[in-house]
Design a protein around this motif. Sequence first.
Motif, PDB file in Angstrom:
ATOM      1  N   PRO A  34       0.831  -1.209   0.000  1.00  0.00           N
ATOM      2  CA  PRO A  34       0.000   0.000   0.000  1.00  0.00           C
ATOM      3  C   PRO A  34       0.862   1.253   0.000  1.00  0.00           C
ATOM      4  N   GLN A  35       0.375   2.293  -0.634  1.00  0.00           N
ATOM      5  CA  GLN A  35       1.087   3.569  -0.673  1.00  0.00           C
ATOM      6  C   GLN A  35       0.726   4.355   0.586  1.00  0.00           C
ATOM      7  N   LEU A  36       1.635   4.341   1.549  1.00  0.00           N
ATOM      8  CA  LEU A  36       1.343   4.964   2.835  1.00  0.00           C
ATOM      9  C   LEU A  36       2.627   5.562   3.398  1.00  0.00           C
ATOM     10  N   ASN A  37       2.665   6.860   3.538  1.00  0.00           N
ATOM     11  CA  ASN A  37       3.828   7.547   4.077  1.00  0.00           C
ATOM     12  C   ASN A  37       3.737   7.650   5.598  1.00  0.00           C
ATOM     13  N   VAL A  38       4.873   7.865   6.236  1.00  0.00           N
ATOM     14  CA  VAL A  38       4.911   8.003   7.693  1.00  0.00           C
ATOM     15  C   VAL A  38       4.046   9.192   8.114  1.00  0.00           C
ATOM     16  N   GLY A  39       3.175   8.958   9.090  1.00  0.00           N
ATOM     17  CA  GLY A  39       2.278   9.990   9.577  1.00  0.00           C
ATOM     18  C   GLY A  39       0.984  10.109   8.802  1.00  0.00           C
ATOM     19  N   GLU A  40       0.831   9.318   7.760  1.00  0.00           N
ATOM     20  CA  GLU A  40      -0.335   9.417   6.882  1.00  0.00           C
ATOM     21  C   GLU A  40      -1.356   8.332   7.216  1.00  0.00           C
ATOM     22  N   ARG A  41      -2.627   8.718   7.242  1.00  0.00           N
ATOM     23  CA  ARG A  41      -3.711   7.740   7.372  1.00  0.00           C
ATOM     24  C   ARG A  41      -4.167   7.326   5.986  1.00  0.00           C
ATOM     25  N   PHE A  42      -4.335   6.027   5.800  1.00  0.00           N
ATOM     26  CA  PHE A  42      -4.791   5.527   4.510  1.00  0.00           C
ATOM     27  C   PHE A  42      -6.176   6.094   4.215  1.00  0.00           C
ATOM     28  N   SER A  43      -6.392   6.513   2.970  1.00  0.00           N
ATOM     29  CA  SER A  43      -7.627   7.210   2.615  1.00  0.00           C
ATOM     30  C   SER A  43      -8.847   6.301   2.655  1.00  0.00           C
ATOM     31  N   GLY A  44      -8.644   5.021   2.386  1.00  0.00           N
ATOM     32  CA  GLY A  44      -9.739   4.059   2.445  1.00  0.00           C
ATOM     33  C   GLY A  44      -9.731   3.321   3.771  1.00  0.00           C
ATOM     34  N   THR A  45      -9.940   2.016   3.715  1.00  0.00           N
ATOM     35  CA  THR A  45      -9.949   1.211   4.931  1.00  0.00           C
ATOM     36  C   THR A  45      -9.082  -0.027   4.780  1.00  0.00           C
ATOM     37  N   LEU A  46      -8.621  -0.512   5.917  1.00  0.00           N
ATOM     38  CA  LEU A  46      -7.882  -1.765   5.992  1.00  0.00           C
ATOM     39  C   LEU A  46      -8.851  -2.865   6.394  1.00  0.00           C
ATOM     40  N   GLN A  47      -8.996  -3.873   5.546  1.00  0.00           N
ATOM     41  CA  GLN A  47      -9.790  -5.039   5.921  1.00  0.00           C
ATOM     42  C   GLN A  47      -8.869  -6.053   6.585  1.00  0.00           C
ATOM     43  N   LEU A  48      -9.146  -6.343   7.844  1.00  0.00           N
ATOM     44  CA  LEU A  48      -8.381  -7.320   8.599  1.00  0.00           C
ATOM     45  C   LEU A  48      -9.203  -8.598   8.693  1.00  0.00           C
TER      46      LEU A  48
END
Length: 221
Positions: free
Chosen positions: A99-113
């Motif tokens: 996933p494209q995720l930088n430090v301090g950034e919240r993912f724009s969608g959701t994480l399905q666990l």
Amino acid sequence: MSAHDGRLLIIFYDEVPTTEAVSLALLDHTGISFAAFAKRDDHSEKAAMWTRDPLGFLPSGRLAIDADRETIDALLTSPLATTLGGVAYLCEGITPLMPQLNVGERFSGTLQLCCFQRRTDINAVQLQQYWLEEHTGVALSTQNTLGYRQNRVSRSGEPHFDGIVEEYFPPEASHSMEAFFADGDNETRMWEHIENLTKSSERFLDLDRSEVIHLSDTRII
């Protein structure tokens, strides 16, 4: 696709610590290359339609840590998980889609666990083949996935799980089956994707022993 590598997952089932508490707890562990903290909030609740809780052990948060082996071993023997109020799972797995995720950034969608137990009629070797080898391409081709990590649990806390999947979806997939199953506006194609994904998944996981929740994920390291 990455080679098989290790990851420590700490799953929270009750109260979830603050992001500040998690960041502070990780300060002394310099070998960490990646850490992301996910929890339920108003944003993730938009994807409540995907929740499954047949076991009564629905996660409320997760902390994912990638580090060198020495650091992972130190984290396992430290009181980190219990101090934060979670359960530790040592995993080996693959990340076919980062996933494209930088430090301090919240993912724009959701994480399905998805935390699952394997079918009782297959062994660990078959789980490896069906899930980590044959299922990966099916999952990526039938869903609108923006990040995908498959974790085979090698050391399980309680409740016990054999596998944990971390899968990232765009915001529109929270409330739309059409957006979730990567079909555009083609309903026939959507149901084909659902059928193919379900058929492949049922080869290795027990749907009646699988917990599914969507969370909001923030990278902290």
